[in-house]
Design an enzyme around this catalytic site. Sequence first.
Site, PDB file in Angstrom:
ATOM      1  CB  CYS A 116      -0.868  -0.043   1.053  1.00  0.00           C
ATOM      2  SG  CYS A 116      -1.898   1.397   1.433  1.00  0.00           S
ATOM      3  NE  ARG A 244      -5.664   1.993 -10.739  1.00  0.00           N
ATOM      4  CZ  ARG A 244      -5.020   2.684 -11.430  1.00  0.00           C
ATOM      5  NH1 ARG A 244      -5.426   4.100 -11.463  1.00  0.00           N
ATOM      6  NH2 ARG A 244      -3.895   2.298 -12.016  1.00  0.00           N
TER       7      ARG A 244
END
Length: 335
Positions: A116, A244
């Site tokens: 992340c 995504r």
Amino acid sequence: MTNFWKEIKAPIMALAPMEDVTDTSFRELVARISYPECLHLLFTEFTAVDGMNHPKGKERVSERLIVSKSEREVLKEKGIKLIAQIWGNKPEVFHKITKEISEEYDFDGIDINMGCPVKNVVKQGSCSALIDQPALAQEIILASKEATKLPVSVKTRTGIRQHETERWINQLLETKPAAITLHGRIQKQQSDGEANWDEIAKAVDLRDASGLEIPVLGNGDVLSYAQAVDYTQQYGVDGVMIGRGIFHNPWFFNSTPQNPTREEKLEQLVFHTRLFEANWGGVKNFNILKRFYKIYVNGFEGAAHLRTSLMGANSFADVYQLISAQVQFADFTQS
């Protein structure tokens, strides 16, 4: 406990863990509309081990680990594995929470987030910050492995300020994780620029040179199932993790391209809303759903106007009323 990573027939296909996205509602929806041979792994949202270790914070943080009965049934029917993803920077807390999750929940594996790129997380020394703290990263992986019989995998990036794939992947391989998923961007890129799949291919070469049978998955900029399969062949990865790309097409995990009708898209929108209401009504903010509506409401006449109306909705009832004006579904307003 067997290592399911080695039992899945390649290419391994996975939906990435995503904040406020991969909750039990969305995971169930994706699992239902995917071919079981095209989707093998689902992940929870990022779960902080520090939060799980805090008496007052645990109740809220543990919401990320909730699996509904209906999702569990779908995953069992389709043979899809569910993995809890955790993050933090203290080996002793990783050990404690990994053990706790393994004993108190029903997951198939544990995944450690070392990728992340969010700045406030990196400032804490967690996630992708661990790329520059290899000794600590190794200690975290080994502590987690020691605490459970579940396979422990790692999701990470190629570097922080520059690609350091060779150094970093070799250091990860020393701990023998169950699998490595590599996002082809450095931390500084966040989600900008292109993912470097040549760096991901380098990780595959390093794995091969090590003589270890550890699956390596690639992640970044894959927008179709056909592209995912092509990348496994072109770059030698054992599988692909989709992030995504699911927002471009929730029917992503199907070997035959899907062309859902307007009615089918709206039906999934309603189904997703009903799942969210059943799982989170009165608990999570209704507005979280709005980020999903654009993935269903597109590609048909009047879509833009309907999207605008949905963005102005203030409740589940508002959504059902808006969609009922578009198309009729049997009992769609029933929760």
